[in-house]
Write a protein that holds these residues in place. Structure first.
Motif, short mmCIF file in Angstrom:
data_model
loop_
_atom_site.label_atom_id
_atom_site.label_comp_id
_atom_site.label_asym_id
_atom_site.label_seq_id
_atom_site.Cartn_x
_atom_site.Cartn_y
_atom_site.Cartn_z
N LEU A 9 0.82 -1.20 0.00
CA LEU A 9 0.00 0.00 0.00
C LEU A 9 0.87 1.26 0.00
N LYS A 10 1.95 1.21 0.76
CA LYS A 10 2.87 2.35 0.82
C LYS A 10 3.49 2.63 -0.55
N ASN A 11 3.97 1.57 -1.21
CA ASN A 11 4.59 1.71 -2.54
C ASN A 11 3.59 2.24 -3.56
N ALA A 12 2.35 1.71 -3.48
CA ALA A 12 1.32 2.13 -4.44
C ALA A 12 1.01 3.62 -4.27
N MET A 13 0.89 4.05 -3.03
CA MET A 13 0.55 5.45 -2.80
C MET A 13 1.65 6.39 -3.27
N GLU A 14 2.90 5.93 -3.12
CA GLU A 14 4.03 6.76 -3.55
C GLU A 14 4.18 6.77 -5.06
N GLN A 15 4.10 5.58 -5.68
CA GLN A 15 4.35 5.47 -7.11
C GLN A 15 3.19 5.99 -7.96
N LEU A 16 1.94 5.77 -7.49
CA LEU A 16 0.78 6.20 -8.27
C LEU A 16 0.30 7.58 -7.87
N ASN A 17 1.03 8.20 -6.91
CA ASN A 17 0.65 9.53 -6.42
C ASN A 17 -0.79 9.58 -5.92
N TYR A 27 -9.11 0.61 -7.87
CA TYR A 27 -10.40 1.29 -7.91
C TYR A 27 -10.34 2.71 -7.37
N ARG A 28 -9.23 3.41 -7.59
CA ARG A 28 -9.13 4.81 -7.17
C ARG A 28 -8.59 5.67 -8.32
N SER A 29 -9.17 5.53 -9.49
CA SER A 29 -8.67 6.20 -10.70
C SER A 29 -8.54 7.71 -10.54
N LEU A 30 -9.54 8.35 -9.97
CA LEU A 30 -9.55 9.81 -9.93
C LEU A 30 -8.61 10.38 -8.88
N ASP A 31 -8.01 9.52 -8.06
CA ASP A 31 -7.07 10.00 -7.06
C ASP A 31 -5.64 10.06 -7.60
N TRP A 80 -3.74 11.68 -13.95
CA TRP A 80 -4.70 10.82 -14.65
C TRP A 80 -5.06 11.40 -16.00
N LEU A 81 -4.95 12.71 -16.12
CA LEU A 81 -5.30 13.35 -17.39
C LEU A 81 -4.12 13.47 -18.35
#
Length: 511
Positions: free
Chosen positions: A457-465, A501-505, A509-510
């Motif tokens: 979860l930590k890596n995902a939050m950092e890498q996917l912003n 399932y958090r695309s807009l976060d 994304w644009l």
């Protein structure tokens, strides 16, 4: 002579008994007091014509009618029958030895026939609570009121039937409904089924997770990708309503006169208001408050198609009901509460043109236009939507495939099993019934992670912003995925799926 008859007024989804005191004395005149509105004041004309057309008459004496309590405003024409029977009893045109045991409601036509009323179910519930034995009302509302046990519901079509009943020349046959038998017999599935959806397996899985945990969901994709089709099928996989939920939902629809002749509502409501709706129509209100769309969707689904097209002020008024699961409408004289525990399903195009970074699309939008379009939805509202998922168009080979997909019955069984796990988990928490309702404290308690899951979860939050608000939402959704797997612990694969399932976060994304 003084006679008291009884009616009822509905405020919010609760009823209040109204005593109609009719006094006939020497003199002339017709005086109606007790804070009646124009519709109630006009009742004298309807009553006079209805009695005359059935060979009875309005006494040519001084008639004083008081509607108590006098400080509550009486609205609508549903008191016509209450007042008419009171006048007939006070003028000795009918026998009335046990009239105090009756709640009487109905709107009169000039020929004496009765029009249906609103709020029959809350009135019947209040009548039983206060010890009344009988409830006389229009025949169209009889099945709805007969849901209530220990109250004899007498449905009538004409005032003459009521007069004959009191004079004991012809008794009214009570309407009897076996509520439990009717409820369990009618637990059928809606007409829309997930078996009709071609392809979109990942989106179906997402809808299953949303249904299992009661999560709000937003679908983002180009026109024709199937967003509306999927949303309409969501109620078919939600767990069947309990009898308590069915009664709650029917009460709200009864207040606005939307209950059909079947009586109890068996299916979860699906409400889909147009994007031109006003904020009052959505959350409820008005001079004399009525439930809005979010209350009519109570225990069901509220579908907002093309979310950015809704006025921002309309969307913002949903923030508090989404959190508190009820709407409070305050006026100078009173306050009413309407329940609004619903699943929000929203859909939107990723840009004004409807196409997102598609080289083959007929129209494209610049990143600035897309950002401006998405910014119509505020962060606090998105914060209350647990699942964001991108819906892509279905390729031709899947559209033309004749094989049927998994049907709603099979998916619903898995959803129901997951909900049962959650019911057991939250049995000691009064206001929490499924995962989407968890507070921060409950998330910390029921969503404990292993070291491996934490690192993922930590890596995902950092890498996917991913934004900070995504953290709790991911934990809630991963808890639901674990429940669908009947897993006591949240495993790394559950976290990995929830992160999708958090695309807009995601920042960029644009891009």
């Amino acid at each position: 002579m003084l006679v008291k008859t009884y009616g009822s007024a509905v405020f919010g989804v609760e009823a209040t008994t109204i005593t109609v005191e009719v006094n006939i004395d020497k003199g002339i005149g017709y005086h109606l007091v007790g804070l009646p509105d124009n519709a109630v004041r006009e009742s004298s004309y309807r009553i006079s014509a209805a009695l005359a057309n059935n060979n009875f008459k309005l006494p040519g004496k001084k008639i004083i009618i008081n509607m108590a309590p006098a400080d509550i405003r009486k609205e609508g024409a549903a008191y016509d029958l209450t007042i008419a029977i009171g006048i007939l009893a006070a003028s000795n045109q009918i026998n009335s030895p046990a009239i105090e045991e009756y709640i009487i409601m109905g709107e009169l036509s000039l020929d004496g026939s009765l029009q249906p009323i609103k709020g029959a179910l809350p009135i019947a519930i209040k009548a039983r609570e206060e010890g009344f034995k009988y409830f006389i009302l229009p025949k169209e509302n009889a099945k709805e009121a007969a849901i209530v046990n220990d109250l004899e519901v007498l449905g009538v079509s004409n005032i003459l039937e009521v007069i004959n009943h009191f004079n004991e020349t012809e008794k009214i046959t009570p309407t009897i409904v076996d509520t439990r038998a009717e409820f369990y017999k009618n637990l059928e599935f809606p007409e829309f089924d997930f078996a009709d959806v071609k392809g979109q397996e990942s989106i179906k899985r997402c809808m299953e997770i949303a249904a299992a945990g009661g999560h709000n969901i937003i679908l983002i994709g180009p026109p024709g990708a199937g967003k509306t089709m999927l949303a309409k099928r969501l109620p078919s996989i939600l767990p069947p309503m309990t009898l308590h939920e069915a009664l709650e939902t029917t009460k709200i629809h009864s207040v606005v006169g939307k209950v059909t002749n079947t009586g109890l509502m068996y299916q979860r409501p699906f409400r889909s208001p147009h994007h031109t709706i006003s904020d009052v129509a959505l959350v409820g209100g008005g001079q004399y408050p009525q439930p809005g769309e979010i209350s009519l969707a109570h225990n069901g689904v509220l579908f907002l198609d093309e979310l950015p097209e809704f006025k921002r002020s309309v969307l913002e008024v949903m923030r508090q009901p989404l959190e508190d699961r009820e709407v409070t409408i305050s006026r100078a004289r009173f306050t009413v509460n309407y329940p609004s525990s619903f699943m929000l399903v929203a859909s939107m195009n990723p840009s004004p043109s409807g196409y997102f970074n598609d080289e083959n699309s007929p129209v494209t939008s610049s990143p600035a236009e897309m950002q401006r379009y998405l910014s119509k939805i505020s962060g606090p509202l998105l914060d209350r939507i647990d699942i964001h998922i991108e819906v892509t168009p279905v390729p031709f080979d899947k559209l033309s495939d004749e094989r049927k997909g998994e049907n709603s019955t099979e998916i619903r069984e898995r959803v129901t099993q997951a909900r049962e796990i959650q019911s057991a988990r939250f049995k000691n928490h009064e206001n929490t019934h499924y995962n989407a309702q968890m507070s921060v404290k409950q998330i910390r308690n029921y969503c404990k992670l292993s070291t491996e899951s934490k690192n993922l979860l930590k890596n995902a939050m950092e890498q996917l912003n991913l934004s900070a608000r995504a953290y709790d939402r991911i934990l809630k959704v991963s808890r639901t995925i674990a429940d669908l797997d009947a897993s006591e612990n949240i495993r790394p694969n559950h976290i990995a799926e929830a992160i999708q399932y958090r695309s807009l976060d995601r920042e960029g994304w644009l891009s």
